[in-house]
Design a protein around this motif. Structure first.
Motif, PDB file in Angstrom:
ATOM      1  N   GLY A   1      -3.225   3.836   2.750  1.00  0.00           N
ATOM      2  CA  GLY A   1      -4.388   3.626   1.919  1.00  0.00           C
ATOM      3  C   GLY A   1      -4.720   2.224   1.945  1.00  0.00           C
ATOM      4  N   ASP A   2      -5.686   1.674   1.014  1.00  0.00           N
ATOM      5  CA  ASP A   2      -6.080   0.524   0.732  1.00  0.00           C
ATOM      6  C   ASP A   2      -5.008  -0.411   0.030  1.00  0.00           C
ATOM      7  OD1 ASP A   2      -8.548   0.958   1.734  1.00  0.00           O
ATOM      8  OD2 ASP A   2      -9.553   1.357  -0.262  1.00  0.00           O
ATOM      9  N   ALA A   3      -5.080  -1.589   0.104  1.00  0.00           N
ATOM     10  CA  ALA A   3      -3.865  -2.683  -0.563  1.00  0.00           C
ATOM     11  C   ALA A   3      -4.243  -2.335  -2.137  1.00  0.00           C
ATOM     12  CB  ALA A   3      -4.052  -3.904   0.069  1.00  0.00           C
ATOM     13  N   VAL A   4      -3.245  -1.931  -2.663  1.00  0.00           N
ATOM     14  CA  VAL A   4      -3.129  -1.941  -4.138  1.00  0.00           C
ATOM     15  C   VAL A   4      -2.744  -3.305  -4.755  1.00  0.00           C
ATOM     16  CG1 VAL A   4      -3.535   0.593  -4.083  1.00  0.00           C
ATOM     17  CG2 VAL A   4      -1.150  -0.833  -4.337  1.00  0.00           C
ATOM     18  N   ALA A   5      -1.951  -4.007  -4.020  1.00  0.00           N
ATOM     19  CA  ALA A   5      -1.301  -5.226  -4.647  1.00  0.00           C
ATOM     20  C   ALA A   5      -1.302  -6.197  -3.260  1.00  0.00           C
ATOM     21  CB  ALA A   5       0.184  -5.163  -4.990  1.00  0.00           C
ATOM     22  N   SER A   6      -1.168  -7.718  -3.724  1.00  0.00           N
ATOM     23  CA  SER A   6      -1.221  -8.662  -2.958  1.00  0.00           C
ATOM     24  C   SER A   6      -0.342  -9.798  -3.555  1.00  0.00           C
ATOM     25  CB  SER A   6      -2.421  -9.265  -2.126  1.00  0.00           C
ATOM     26  OG  SER A   6      -2.085 -10.173  -1.285  1.00  0.00           O
ATOM     27  N   ASN A   7       0.575 -10.358  -3.005  1.00  0.00           N
ATOM     28  CA  ASN A   7       1.265 -11.376  -3.677  1.00  0.00           C
ATOM     29  C   ASN A   7       2.034 -12.440  -2.587  1.00  0.00           C
ATOM     30  OD1 ASN A   7       3.687  -9.742  -2.764  1.00  0.00           O
ATOM     31  ND2 ASN A   7       4.331  -9.419  -5.056  1.00  0.00           N
TER      32      ASN A   7
ATOM     33  N   SER B   1       0.881  -1.092  -0.037  1.00  0.00           N
ATOM     34  CA  SER B   1       0.008   0.028  -0.129  1.00  0.00           C
ATOM     35  C   SER B   1       0.951   1.224   0.018  1.00  0.00           C
ATOM     36  CB  SER B   1      -1.043   0.127   1.126  1.00  0.00           C
ATOM     37  OG  SER B   1       0.096  -0.035   2.613  1.00  0.00           O
ATOM     38  N   PHE B   2       0.151   2.317  -0.121  1.00  0.00           N
ATOM     39  CA  PHE B   2       0.875   3.537  -0.281  1.00  0.00           C
ATOM     40  C   PHE B   2       0.563   4.256   1.228  1.00  0.00           C
ATOM     41  CE2 PHE B   2       0.042   3.161  -4.812  1.00  0.00           C
ATOM     42  CZ  PHE B   2       1.317   3.581  -5.365  1.00  0.00           C
ATOM     43  N   ALA B   3       1.505   4.876   1.947  1.00  0.00           N
ATOM     44  CA  ALA B   3       1.433   5.663   2.938  1.00  0.00           C
ATOM     45  C   ALA B   3       1.932   7.169   2.872  1.00  0.00           C
ATOM     46  CB  ALA B   3       2.159   4.694   4.135  1.00  0.00           C
ATOM     47  N   SER B   4       1.162   8.269   3.448  1.00  0.00           N
ATOM     48  CA  SER B   4       1.653   9.351   3.387  1.00  0.00           C
ATOM     49  C   SER B   4       1.221  10.038   4.466  1.00  0.00           C
ATOM     50  CB  SER B   4       0.624   9.844   2.131  1.00  0.00           C
ATOM     51  OG  SER B   4       1.033  11.170   1.916  1.00  0.00           O
ATOM     52  N   LEU B   5       1.749  11.412   4.528  1.00  0.00           N
ATOM     53  CA  LEU B   5       1.414  12.114   5.752  1.00  0.00           C
ATOM     54  C   LEU B   5       0.268  13.294   5.318  1.00  0.00           C
ATOM     55  CD1 LEU B   5       4.967  12.980   7.353  1.00  0.00           C
ATOM     56  CD2 LEU B   5       2.962  11.253   8.161  1.00  0.00           C
ATOM     57  N   ARG B   6       0.119  13.439   3.905  1.00  0.00           N
ATOM     58  CA  ARG B   6      -0.693  14.654   3.638  1.00  0.00           C
ATOM     59  C   ARG B   6      -2.005  13.966   2.841  1.00  0.00           C
ATOM     60  NH1 ARG B   6      -0.435  15.805  -1.708  1.00  0.00           N
ATOM     61  NH2 ARG B   6       1.287  15.085  -2.982  1.00  0.00           N
ATOM     62  N   LEU B   7      -1.995  12.958   2.620  1.00  0.00           N
ATOM     63  CA  LEU B   7      -3.271  12.368   1.793  1.00  0.00           C
ATOM     64  C   LEU B   7      -3.345  10.787   1.560  1.00  0.00           C
ATOM     65  CD1 LEU B   7      -3.199  12.545  -2.066  1.00  0.00           C
ATOM     66  CD2 LEU B   7      -1.244  12.691  -0.536  1.00  0.00           C
ATOM     67  N   ARG B   8      -4.548  10.153   1.746  1.00  0.00           N
ATOM     68  CA  ARG B   8      -4.707   8.847   1.674  1.00  0.00           C
ATOM     69  C   ARG B   8      -4.813   8.747   0.327  1.00  0.00           C
ATOM     70  NH1 ARG B   8      -7.516   4.667   4.844  1.00  0.00           N
ATOM     71  NH2 ARG B   8      -8.317   2.973   3.198  1.00  0.00           N
ATOM     72  N   VAL B   9      -3.975   7.512  -0.205  1.00  0.00           N
ATOM     73  CA  VAL B   9      -3.864   7.046  -1.546  1.00  0.00           C
ATOM     74  C   VAL B   9      -4.419   5.606  -1.642  1.00  0.00           C
ATOM     75  CG1 VAL B   9      -2.276   6.846  -3.646  1.00  0.00           C
ATOM     76  CG2 VAL B   9      -1.805   8.598  -1.902  1.00  0.00           C
ATOM     77  N   ASP B  10      -5.503   5.475  -2.388  1.00  0.00           N
ATOM     78  CA  ASP B  10      -6.041   4.027  -2.453  1.00  0.00           C
ATOM     79  C   ASP B  10      -6.112   3.189  -3.804  1.00  0.00           C
ATOM     80  OD1 ASP B  10      -7.172   4.287   0.271  1.00  0.00           O
ATOM     81  OD2 ASP B  10      -8.562   5.620  -0.327  1.00  0.00           O
ATOM     82  N   SER B  11      -5.206   3.846  -4.730  1.00  0.00           N
ATOM     83  CA  SER B  11      -5.187   3.028  -5.982  1.00  0.00           C
ATOM     84  C   SER B  11      -3.932   3.729  -6.776  1.00  0.00           C
ATOM     85  CB  SER B  11      -6.275   3.627  -6.761  1.00  0.00           C
ATOM     86  OG  SER B  11      -6.404   5.049  -7.153  1.00  0.00           O
ATOM     87  N   TYR B  12      -3.736   2.933  -7.811  1.00  0.00           N
ATOM     88  CA  TYR B  12      -2.428   3.410  -8.519  1.00  0.00           C
ATOM     89  C   TYR B  12      -2.650   4.590  -9.339  1.00  0.00           C
ATOM     90  CZ  TYR B  12      -0.295  -0.995  -7.952  1.00  0.00           C
ATOM     91  OH  TYR B  12       0.620  -2.369  -7.387  1.00  0.00           O
TER      92      TYR B  12
END
Length: 248
Positions: free
Chosen positions: A195-201, A109-120
């Protein structure tokens, strides 16, 4: 007398004979999956603990080495009878390694301090700089999903929290569990937006292309055995918290 001879022969031929009695495993500092210097009393990490248990059950000695991740992959892929973990099975690596067995799933997933990112799609549009670990699957995943090399900043293991706190990257793309582990360890004050998980392997134990086939097959069986026993789920619960799933 004949019966005794037959029994002895059966024991000899049913016992696996490995090429050597000592093997090398390369790993990377990636808590809570693998750790060179454990910061808790838990152990060496979920994936590393599981694999070491598989070796132990085979009564085979294994020495773990932590070196730069790109170099570790090169050493194993070009070597003989060497192992590496935790390695994601992605197209760029498929022909370079022998894939022994999957150990556990990993969400990214993406982690940020300024916005939540839920997709590529959102990340491509809204992030200018994304931190990814040197030589990791994250880098290849982002390139495969349309990100430019100019957007990606390769960083050392565990440097994501400080890079975010200093504003040197807009987001950190990483395994979710590892991100949360480091953020908690560094006692960062600001809330982290994951954010939400965008990939899982799946994360694998992998080996050199030139590898002892008897050991390969035995390790595969032992790791499957650990999964069926619920051993790996208990490790995950110990490191991450939560309930233990019932064995298959």
């Amino acid at each position: 007398m004949r019966v005794v001879v037959l029994v002895i022969a059966t024991l000899v031929f049913s016992t696996p004979i490995f090429a050597q009695d000592h093997y090398k495993i390369y790993s990377v500092e990636a808590p809570p999956l693998s750790m060179q210097h454990p910061e808790t009393d838990y152990g060496r990490g979920i994936v590393l603990d599981a694999v070491l248990e598989a070796f132990r059950r085979l009564d085979i000695s294994a020495r773990v080495e932590f070196i730069p991740w790109k170099r570790a992959q090169r050493e194993v892929s070009m070597g003989r009878d060497a192992f590496i973990l935790p390695l994601a099975r992605i197209p760029e690596r498929e022909q370079r390694f022998t894939w022994v067995a999957p150990v556990m799933d990993l969400e990214r997933s993406f982690a940020s301090l300024r916005l939540r990112v839920d997709s590529y799609k959102q990340a491509r549009a809204e992030l200018r700089s994304i931190g990814v670990g040197f030589g990791t699957a994250q880098y290849h995943l982002l390139l495969a999903n349309g990100f430019s090399e100019q957007q990606l900043v390769e960083i050392l293991p565990g440097k994501g929290p400080s890079m975010l706190a200093l504003g040197r990257i807009d987001a950190w793309f990483n395994g979710t569990d590892e991100t949360l582990w480091y953020w908690k360890r560094d006692q960062q004050i600001e809330p982290l937006l994951v954010g939400d998980a965008v990939a899982s392997n799946q994360l694998y134990l992998a080996a050199s292309l030139d590898v002892d086939q008897a050991l390969l097959e035995s390790l595969n069986r032992k790791i499957v055995e650990l999964q069926r026993e619920g051993y790996i789920e208990r490790l995950k619960a110990r490191y991450l918290g939560g309930e233990v799933a019932s064995p298959e």
